[in-house]
Motif scaffolding. Sequence first.
Motif, PDB file in Angstrom:
ATOM      1  N   ALA A 145       0.825  -1.207   0.000  1.00  0.00           N
ATOM      2  CA  ALA A 145       0.000   0.000   0.000  1.00  0.00           C
ATOM      3  C   ALA A 145       0.860   1.259   0.000  1.00  0.00           C
ATOM      4  CB  ALA A 145      -0.920   0.001   1.222  1.00  0.00           C
ATOM      5  N   VAL A 146       1.943   1.239   0.754  1.00  0.00           N
ATOM      6  CA  VAL A 146       2.826   2.403   0.804  1.00  0.00           C
ATOM      7  C   VAL A 146       3.450   2.648  -0.567  1.00  0.00           C
ATOM      8  CG1 VAL A 146       4.896   3.391   1.841  1.00  0.00           C
ATOM      9  CG2 VAL A 146       3.300   2.095   3.252  1.00  0.00           C
ATOM     10  N   VAL A 147       3.903   1.574  -1.219  1.00  0.00           N
ATOM     11  CA  VAL A 147       4.519   1.721  -2.532  1.00  0.00           C
ATOM     12  C   VAL A 147       3.513   2.273  -3.544  1.00  0.00           C
ATOM     13  CG1 VAL A 147       5.573   0.476  -4.455  1.00  0.00           C
ATOM     14  CG2 VAL A 147       6.263  -0.046  -2.115  1.00  0.00           C
ATOM     15  N   ASP A 148       2.280   1.804  -3.493  1.00  0.00           N
ATOM     16  CA  ASP A 148       1.249   2.315  -4.408  1.00  0.00           C
ATOM     17  C   ASP A 148       1.034   3.816  -4.201  1.00  0.00           C
ATOM     18  OD1 ASP A 148       0.880  -0.147  -5.570  1.00  0.00           O
ATOM     19  OD2 ASP A 148      -0.862  -0.682  -4.345  1.00  0.00           O
ATOM     20  N   LYS A 149       0.948   4.227  -2.932  1.00  0.00           N
ATOM     21  CA  LYS A 149       0.746   5.650  -2.645  1.00  0.00           C
ATOM     22  C   LYS A 149       1.985   6.464  -3.045  1.00  0.00           C
ATOM     23  CE  LYS A 149      -2.363   4.633   1.212  1.00  0.00           C
ATOM     24  NZ  LYS A 149      -2.530   4.586   2.686  1.00  0.00           N
ATOM     25  N   ALA A 150       3.162   5.891  -2.816  1.00  0.00           N
ATOM     26  CA  ALA A 150       4.394   6.588  -3.176  1.00  0.00           C
ATOM     27  C   ALA A 150       4.504   6.751  -4.687  1.00  0.00           C
ATOM     28  CB  ALA A 150       5.611   5.834  -2.640  1.00  0.00           C
ATOM     29  N   ARG A 151       4.005   5.766  -5.449  1.00  0.00           N
ATOM     30  CA  ARG A 151       4.061   5.876  -6.905  1.00  0.00           C
ATOM     31  C   ARG A 151       3.203   7.052  -7.378  1.00  0.00           C
ATOM     32  NH1 ARG A 151       3.638   1.013  -7.876  1.00  0.00           N
ATOM     33  NH2 ARG A 151       5.803   0.574  -8.455  1.00  0.00           N
ATOM     34  N   THR A 152       2.080   7.265  -6.725  1.00  0.00           N
ATOM     35  CA  THR A 152       1.238   8.420  -7.048  1.00  0.00           C
ATOM     36  C   THR A 152       1.989   9.725  -6.773  1.00  0.00           C
ATOM     37  OG1 THR A 152      -0.770   7.175  -6.522  1.00  0.00           O
ATOM     38  CG2 THR A 152      -0.941   9.574  -6.549  1.00  0.00           C
ATOM     39  N   CYS A 153       2.709   9.760  -5.634  1.00  0.00           N
ATOM     40  CA  CYS A 153       3.512  10.940  -5.308  1.00  0.00           C
ATOM     41  C   CYS A 153       4.616  11.145  -6.344  1.00  0.00           C
ATOM     42  CB  CYS A 153       4.139  10.790  -3.921  1.00  0.00           C
ATOM     43  SG  CYS A 153       2.937  10.765  -2.571  1.00  0.00           S
ATOM     44  N   PHE A 154       5.283  10.066  -6.737  1.00  0.00           N
ATOM     45  CA  PHE A 154       6.357  10.141  -7.723  1.00  0.00           C
ATOM     46  C   PHE A 154       5.835  10.722  -9.035  1.00  0.00           C
ATOM     47  CE2 PHE A 154       8.601   8.281 -11.344  1.00  0.00           C
ATOM     48  CZ  PHE A 154       9.921   8.563 -11.053  1.00  0.00           C
ATOM     49  N   GLN A 181      15.628  10.916 -10.127  1.00  0.00           N
ATOM     50  CA  GLN A 181      15.020  12.178 -10.536  1.00  0.00           C
ATOM     51  C   GLN A 181      15.459  13.331  -9.649  1.00  0.00           C
ATOM     52  OE1 GLN A 181      13.268  12.461 -13.440  1.00  0.00           O
ATOM     53  NE2 GLN A 181      13.769  10.283 -13.695  1.00  0.00           N
ATOM     54  N   LEU A 182      15.605  13.068  -8.335  1.00  0.00           N
ATOM     55  CA  LEU A 182      16.121  14.092  -7.441  1.00  0.00           C
ATOM     56  C   LEU A 182      17.539  14.484  -7.852  1.00  0.00           C
ATOM     57  CD1 LEU A 182      14.770  12.726  -4.036  1.00  0.00           C
ATOM     58  CD2 LEU A 182      14.255  14.977  -4.997  1.00  0.00           C
ATOM     59  N   GLY A 183      18.334  13.497  -8.251  1.00  0.00           N
ATOM     60  CA  GLY A 183      19.681  13.776  -8.724  1.00  0.00           C
ATOM     61  C   GLY A 183      19.684  14.615  -9.987  1.00  0.00           C
ATOM     62  N   ARG A 200      12.264  -0.925  -3.707  1.00  0.00           N
ATOM     63  CA  ARG A 200      13.646  -0.590  -4.061  1.00  0.00           C
ATOM     64  C   ARG A 200      13.714   0.088  -5.430  1.00  0.00           C
ATOM     65  NH1 ARG A 200      17.674  -3.845  -1.026  1.00  0.00           N
ATOM     66  NH2 ARG A 200      19.162  -3.326  -2.668  1.00  0.00           N
ATOM     67  N   GLU A 201      12.981  -0.424  -6.391  1.00  0.00           N
ATOM     68  CA  GLU A 201      13.036   0.131  -7.742  1.00  0.00           C
ATOM     69  C   GLU A 201      12.436   1.529  -7.783  1.00  0.00           C
ATOM     70  OE1 GLU A 201      14.012   0.758 -11.554  1.00  0.00           O
ATOM     71  OE2 GLU A 201      14.711  -0.850 -10.232  1.00  0.00           O
ATOM     72  N   LEU A 202      11.310   1.726  -7.092  1.00  0.00           N
ATOM     73  CA  LEU A 202      10.687   3.050  -7.109  1.00  0.00           C
ATOM     74  C   LEU A 202      11.530   4.056  -6.330  1.00  0.00           C
ATOM     75  CD1 LEU A 202       8.375   4.802  -8.057  1.00  0.00           C
ATOM     76  CD2 LEU A 202       7.039   4.054  -6.060  1.00  0.00           C
ATOM     77  N   LEU A 203      12.154   3.615  -5.245  1.00  0.00           N
ATOM     78  CA  LEU A 203      13.028   4.522  -4.510  1.00  0.00           C
ATOM     79  C   LEU A 203      14.248   4.875  -5.364  1.00  0.00           C
ATOM     80  CD1 LEU A 203      13.657   6.116  -1.985  1.00  0.00           C
ATOM     81  CD2 LEU A 203      14.667   4.056  -0.970  1.00  0.00           C
ATOM     82  N   ALA A 204      14.791   3.905  -6.096  1.00  0.00           N
ATOM     83  CA  ALA A 204      15.901   4.191  -7.009  1.00  0.00           C
ATOM     84  C   ALA A 204      15.471   5.206  -8.068  1.00  0.00           C
ATOM     85  CB  ALA A 204      16.391   2.908  -7.669  1.00  0.00           C
ATOM     86  N   ASP A 205      14.281   5.033  -8.628  1.00  0.00           N
ATOM     87  CA  ASP A 205      13.767   5.990  -9.618  1.00  0.00           C
ATOM     88  C   ASP A 205      13.626   7.386  -9.007  1.00  0.00           C
ATOM     89  OD1 ASP A 205      13.625   3.887 -11.385  1.00  0.00           O
ATOM     90  OD2 ASP A 205      11.445   3.687 -11.306  1.00  0.00           O
ATOM     91  N   THR A 206      13.172   7.416  -7.752  1.00  0.00           N
ATOM     92  CA  THR A 206      12.973   8.690  -7.065  1.00  0.00           C
ATOM     93  C   THR A 206      14.303   9.393  -6.835  1.00  0.00           C
ATOM     94  OG1 THR A 206      11.005   7.805  -5.959  1.00  0.00           O
ATOM     95  CG2 THR A 206      12.013   9.765  -4.993  1.00  0.00           C
ATOM     96  N   TYR A 207      15.286   8.654  -6.318  1.00  0.00           N
ATOM     97  CA  TYR A 207      16.611   9.242  -6.122  1.00  0.00           C
ATOM     98  C   TYR A 207      17.184   9.748  -7.449  1.00  0.00           C
ATOM     99  CZ  TYR A 207      16.986   7.388  -1.329  1.00  0.00           C
ATOM    100  OH  TYR A 207      16.807   7.108   0.005  1.00  0.00           O
ATOM    101  N   ALA A 225       3.369  12.579  -9.506  1.00  0.00           N
ATOM    102  CA  ALA A 225       2.960  13.970  -9.334  1.00  0.00           C
ATOM    103  C   ALA A 225       4.141  14.899  -9.121  1.00  0.00           C
ATOM    104  CB  ALA A 225       1.997  14.080  -8.155  1.00  0.00           C
ATOM    105  N   GLY A 226       5.336  14.339  -9.036  1.00  0.00           N
ATOM    106  CA  GLY A 226       6.532  15.150  -8.829  1.00  0.00           C
ATOM    107  C   GLY A 226       6.842  15.458  -7.378  1.00  0.00           C
ATOM    108  N   ASP A 227       6.134  14.796  -6.438  1.00  0.00           N
ATOM    109  CA  ASP A 227       6.393  15.010  -5.013  1.00  0.00           C
ATOM    110  C   ASP A 227       7.502  14.052  -4.569  1.00  0.00           C
ATOM    111  OD1 ASP A 227       6.313  15.724  -2.389  1.00  0.00           O
ATOM    112  OD2 ASP A 227       4.226  15.123  -2.027  1.00  0.00           O
ATOM    113  N   LEU A 228       8.702  14.294  -5.078  1.00  0.00           N
ATOM    114  CA  LEU A 228       9.795  13.342  -4.909  1.00  0.00           C
ATOM    115  C   LEU A 228      10.295  13.269  -3.476  1.00  0.00           C
ATOM    116  CD1 LEU A 228      11.866  14.158  -8.126  1.00  0.00           C
ATOM    117  CD2 LEU A 228      10.191  12.334  -7.809  1.00  0.00           C
ATOM    118  N   ARG A 229      10.305  14.387  -2.789  1.00  0.00           N
ATOM    119  CA  ARG A 229      10.822  14.377  -1.414  1.00  0.00           C
ATOM    120  C   ARG A 229       9.973  13.487  -0.521  1.00  0.00           C
ATOM    121  NH1 ARG A 229      11.344  20.582   0.141  1.00  0.00           N
ATOM    122  NH2 ARG A 229      12.163  19.730   2.094  1.00  0.00           N
ATOM    123  N   TRP A 230       8.658  13.531  -0.695  1.00  0.00           N
ATOM    124  CA  TRP A 230       7.794  12.691   0.139  1.00  0.00           C
ATOM    125  C   TRP A 230       7.869  11.231  -0.312  1.00  0.00           C
ATOM    126  CZ3 TRP A 230       6.280  12.539   4.740  1.00  0.00           C
ATOM    127  CH2 TRP A 230       5.256  11.689   5.157  1.00  0.00           C
TER     128      TRP A 230
END
Length: 630
Positions: A432-441, A476-478, A467-474, A443-448
């Motif tokens: 559930a957390v990953v699903d919600k985080a993907r929505t944030c990703f 884009q932040l980079g 792990r894969e979504l967090l890697a994608d998030t890092y 939307a461009g809410d990378l920090r959250w």
Amino acid sequence: MTSAAKPAQPFVARQQAVLRERLPFADRQDFEDAARGLITRREPNAVTDEDGRVVWDNDTYAFLAGDAPDTVNPSLWRQCQLVAEQGLFEVVEGIYQVRGLDLSNVTFVEGATGVVVIDPLLSVETAAAALALYREHRGDRPVTGVVYTHSHIDHFAGVKGVTTQEDVDAGRVPVLAPEGFTGHAVAENVYAGTAMARRAAYMYGAALPRGPRGQVGAGLGQTTATGTVSLIAPTVEITTTGQEETVDGVRMVFQMAPDTEAPSEMLIHFPGLRALCAAEDATHTLHNLLTLRGAVVRDPHNWSQYLTECIGLFGDTTDVAFASHHWPTWGQDRVKHFLSVQRDLYGYLHDQTLRLINKGWTGTEIAEHLQLPPALEKEWSTHGYYGSVSHNLKAVYQRYMGWFDGNPAHLWQHTPTEAGRRYVEFMGGADAVVDKARTCFEAGDLRWAAEVLNHVVFAQPGHAAARELLADTYEQLGYGAENGTWRNFYLSGAVELREGRFGTPTVTASADIIANLSPRLLFDALAVQIDGPKAWDEHIAVDVVLTDTGEEYRLRLANGVLTHTDAPQRDAADVTLTTTTRQLPALALGSPTPEALAEAGIRTDGDTTALARLAAVLDPGDRDFPIVTP
């Protein structure tokens, strides 16, 4: 990483487009200054060690030509284009620099019979290559002096590429350094050296491929060389502002600047050449008050005050200012302006952080709120390519207030793993957390997205989607980061998540560094390796007798602590080691067994099993510990 790296998301591309319109990219003064005085380039500009291993390759940054892609902040791209400029340059007649052969610059000041070398880079191999390039175009001048401006490794560790211990010992080559240099230089690379070097691998992007989706530079320099680390102890100590020294006819006036960019640092004025070496206290970036690899928090108040003093001492007699990073600034008025902007930059960060501390703000709140004044922000040299306003403000808070923000909820927090398990359970489980985080990703809410996904990874390290979504998030932040070291940390975190841990390429605690430990520093270096719980029940006394100095020390292991003293002892030691100060560092370079010590020239008398017991409770650091995973 290249195969796994992904393009910039639309929200990152939009940010880059806004920056291209907002920042004054038409201003080309820095490019003119970075190219001024070019004598020759080093073609090709790769350096190998004696085994043929590449320790430096500036040519891998050829991709920086042209406009910035969406995967790199355009301001950082501009800075890296400038920093990647390489070759031999004339600063003024008699002063030459080689740039683009390491993280730092090396400077050659011509004297009556030879050349004085200032800050001989980070590795023996790159320093030797720089000296060879200089001699190719300026003649085979002997090195007649060496100056270390400060105690950071990229400013002294290549010294054996330009001179020898024998020439220094014979008095042919004096080595000048600020007061306290050796203690600070050695301690920083030994006490917490393993952890600092490990984090430096992320800070400089050691595991990243060079390219628009990988490592593009570090803001202060492109990256660090991975060659041989050396050290020759100074023979002349600079202790006072205004102290003058003349080496091979080169007259130098020194300004002490301790506790600025380094705990031991000095600036150098050359009156006969109307030139100022600003060491690392005035560069073309906002520097670090607390580097991401770790260090003692630097003092921005002192930093600002010393730059004010520098302007007063040398401003009216200086026509060019150069430093051990980046490119010079020419013209008296421009030099004064540049130094004033750098002065105001550190003063503003210090004073405004304290103002808000005294209003009850925390470090995180200050970092989120405080902005530079427009007059400073418009200057390219204040941009956070290496340090950043965000992490520097937190460092000022840490310097004065420490880790605790005053909120009792933060007095006794769980570890990341334990907190992660609880957060994930509260939020409905990992999926559930990953699903919600993907929505944030999306939307461009990378920090959250990074915040919540980090909890999942620490709670369930094997959760592939997290792990894969967090890697994608890092990633884009980079891509969006203006700061080179932030970019490298984010992208290195993505590598660890996708491919696993990678090693630490540079060992700063080299044999030369260890060899320059004073006896007390050496004993301290051993003390921080003691496995306390394992040593709780051990009671060991070791005497160390130094025949060349007459010093005697007692090492005592008790209650899990290794202490030392030079006070006379009434009781006998379990074992006595007799040696010299030159041979003593062998105690820290390998296992302290009687056989190994004897081979190093250290005599043992008494119960040698005590040494085996001491060796059994030593716990060296891990050069491959994980950073973004448990």
